[in-house]
Design a protein around this motif. Structure first.
Motif, PDB file in Angstrom:
ATOM      1  N   UNK A 319       0.844  -1.186   0.000  1.00 21.66           N
ATOM      2  CA  UNK A 319       0.000   0.000   0.000  1.00 21.66           C
ATOM      3  C   UNK A 319       0.884   1.244   0.000  1.00 21.66           C
ATOM      4  N   UNK A 320       0.384   2.297  -0.624  1.00 21.90           N
ATOM      5  CA  UNK A 320       1.126   3.561  -0.686  1.00 21.90           C
ATOM      6  C   UNK A 320       0.938   4.314   0.628  1.00 21.90           C
ATOM      7  N   UNK A 321       1.970   4.245   1.459  1.00 21.86           N
ATOM      8  CA  UNK A 321       1.948   4.873   2.782  1.00 21.86           C
ATOM      9  C   UNK A 321       3.234   5.670   2.985  1.00 21.86           C
ATOM     10  N   UNK A 322       3.229   6.518   3.993  1.00 24.23           N
ATOM     11  CA  UNK A 322       4.406   7.343   4.277  1.00 24.23           C
ATOM     12  C   UNK A 322       5.526   6.505   4.883  1.00 24.23           C
ATOM     13  N   UNK A 323       6.750   6.808   4.506  1.00 26.60           N
ATOM     14  CA  UNK A 323       7.910   6.235   5.174  1.00 26.60           C
ATOM     15  C   UNK A 323       8.057   6.860   6.568  1.00 26.60           C
ATOM     16  N   UNK A 324       8.787   6.184   7.466  1.00 25.84           N
ATOM     17  CA  UNK A 324       9.079   6.822   8.754  1.00 25.84           C
ATOM     18  C   UNK A 324       9.798   8.158   8.524  1.00 25.84           C
ATOM     19  N   UNK A 325       9.442   9.158   9.285  1.00 21.76           N
ATOM     20  CA  UNK A 325      10.049  10.498   9.223  1.00 21.76           C
ATOM     21  C   UNK A 325       9.655  11.245   7.945  1.00 21.76           C
ATOM     22  N   UNK A 326       8.649  10.770   7.236  1.00 19.39           N
ATOM     23  CA  UNK A 326       8.158  11.520   6.079  1.00 19.39           C
ATOM     24  C   UNK A 326       7.721  12.907   6.525  1.00 19.39           C
ATOM     25  N   UNK A 327       8.154  13.931   5.798  1.00 19.75           N
ATOM     26  CA  UNK A 327       7.823  15.308   6.151  1.00 19.75           C
ATOM     27  C   UNK A 327       7.151  15.981   4.965  1.00 19.75           C
ATOM     28  N   UNK A 328       5.951  16.439   5.178  1.00 16.60           N
ATOM     29  CA  UNK A 328       5.222  17.134   4.129  1.00 16.60           C
ATOM     30  C   UNK A 328       5.620  18.603   4.121  1.00 16.60           C
ATOM     31  N   UNK A 329       5.898  19.122   2.922  1.00 19.00           N
ATOM     32  CA  UNK A 329       6.261  20.529   2.792  1.00 19.00           C
ATOM     33  C   UNK A 329       5.072  21.417   3.160  1.00 19.00           C
TER      34      UNK A 329
END
Length: 382
Positions: A319-329
């Motif tokens: 599934x398309x999910x955020x990686x750990x520490x993903x930061x959205x601008x």
């Protein structure tokens, strides 16, 4: 290659593809997810105007104040926009005006880039060019959907087949289990969804160094694959029945033989060519029928250096999910990837429709499990 040359080269590639269109093609939107060519030409131009020229070019005057409403795709931070389903309703502005818009923005962009030293601007230009490359691929797939659903199956370009390539290998590769690092670690451009390098554990696995061919998929079809609910996920089985699906997209049985549509026209299927235009549910059902499975995106990335890839976008079982520490601008650019991390599956690699040098082993493409108008294929794993 300096930034100005990259800009001119990428922008011209979009125009070169469109040279094969007829004027009537530019405004057609057959379905919601496939935008008209005219909209792609304008939206990619809007991106540079909105995120670079308006904030960074002194005394910039927008080409047309209404274009922000017409050609904003999904950026809520930038303001209101037309519904995606209405992109094909725009007979006006004319196609010629859209080309004038591109020329207007390009001239000012190239002037801005002659002596640019602001790294923030350079980074935004590189993002804009990668964004345009994504739309170059969407232009190919959207035009194919438009012409492939025309009763005459018109030829876009007789030299532009794209789906006749075969496998170069017939082996499989064994990968030892262990802990591996996942994510982009270089210094060049990547998308935010590739960042956040982290460790994953995988068990031993063996992955095919080739993709499923048309002939192999026909075997699945002839064995009743589309009629056996045991092979399908529940939502996949509902999709098959609700849409009366019995073959991949663009396939047609004519006088007992399977044919498929390519941008070079309708032709008999080459059984040795690599399968194309199937969705996640079809890929999953085929893997179940073969007694194998789809790789996770981590298994794919770990083995990518050993694989022959780049001919089809390859469905993974992730599934398309955020990686750990993903930061959205912050702001509008933060909407680029993060907001879509729901109800999508990851595809890895690239396809024959992907712009050159646009993908990399860490690139995370994503689509809804039902979608198959992209150049998608199947790689299996034991």
């Amino acid at each position: 290659m300096n930034t100005s040359i990259k800009y001119k080269t990428t922008r011209l590639q979009t125009i070169d593809f469109c040279k094969h269109l007829h004027i009537e093609d530019y405004a057609v939107q057959v379905v919601q997810f496939a935008s008209p060519p005219k909209w792609h030409l304008a939206h990619t131009t809007w991106f540079f105007e909105t995120f670079i020229l308006i904030p960074y070019s002194n005394n910039y005057i927008p080409f047309n104040p209404n274009f922000n409403f017409l050609f904003n795709s999904y950026y809520n931070n930038v303001g209101d926009r037309i519904l995606q389903t209405n992109r094909g309703n725009m007979s006006r502005p004319s196609t010629s005006e859209i080309y004038e818009y591109r020329a207007y923005v390009d001239a000012i962009m190239l002037e801005l880039l002659t002596d640019v030293t602001n790294q923030e601007i350079i980074d935004l230009v590189i993002l804009g060019l990668n964004h345009e490359q994504q739309h170059q691929e969407l232009l190919i797939t959207d035009v194919k959907y438009m012409l492939g659903h025309n009763a005459l199956f018109p030829i876009f370009n007789k030299e532009y087949n794209l789906i006749n390539s075969g496998n170069s290998n017939a082996n499989s590769i064994k990968i030892n289990g262990g802990v591996y690092e996942i994510g982009y670690q270089g210094n060049d451009f990547c998308y935010d969804n590739e960042l956040g390098v982290h460790k994953v554990y995988v068990d031993d696995f063996e992955i095919n160094n080739y993709l499923v061919t048309n002939g192999e998929f026909i075997e699945f079809m002839e064995a009743g694959g589309y009629a056996d609910f045991n092979l399908w996920l529940g939502e996949g089985w509902s999709w098959v029945n609700a849409n009366s699906i019995n073959c991949p997209m663009y396939w047609h049985k004519i006088e007992g033989d399977w044919h498929y549509y390519s941008l070079s026209g309708l032709q008999q299927i080459d059984e040795s060519a690599i399968l194309c235009h199937i969705n996640y549910y079809e890929a999953k059902a085929y893997a179940e029928w073969k007694g194998m499975r789809l790789p996770t995106e981590f298994e794919w990335e770990i083995s990518a250096q050993h694989l022959d890839w780049g001919k089809r976008w390859e469905w993974t079982n992730s599934a398309y999910l955020a990686y750990p520490r993903f930061k959205k601008e912050n702001g509008a650019l933060g909407e680029y990837n993060g907001k879509f991390m729901s109800n999508n599956m990851v595809l890895r690699g690239a396809s024959v429709a992907t712009s050159k040098n646009h993908s990399r082993p860490t690139y995370r493409n994503f689509f809804n499990p039902t979608e198959r108008w992209q150049y998608t294929g199947i790689r299996l794993i034991k």
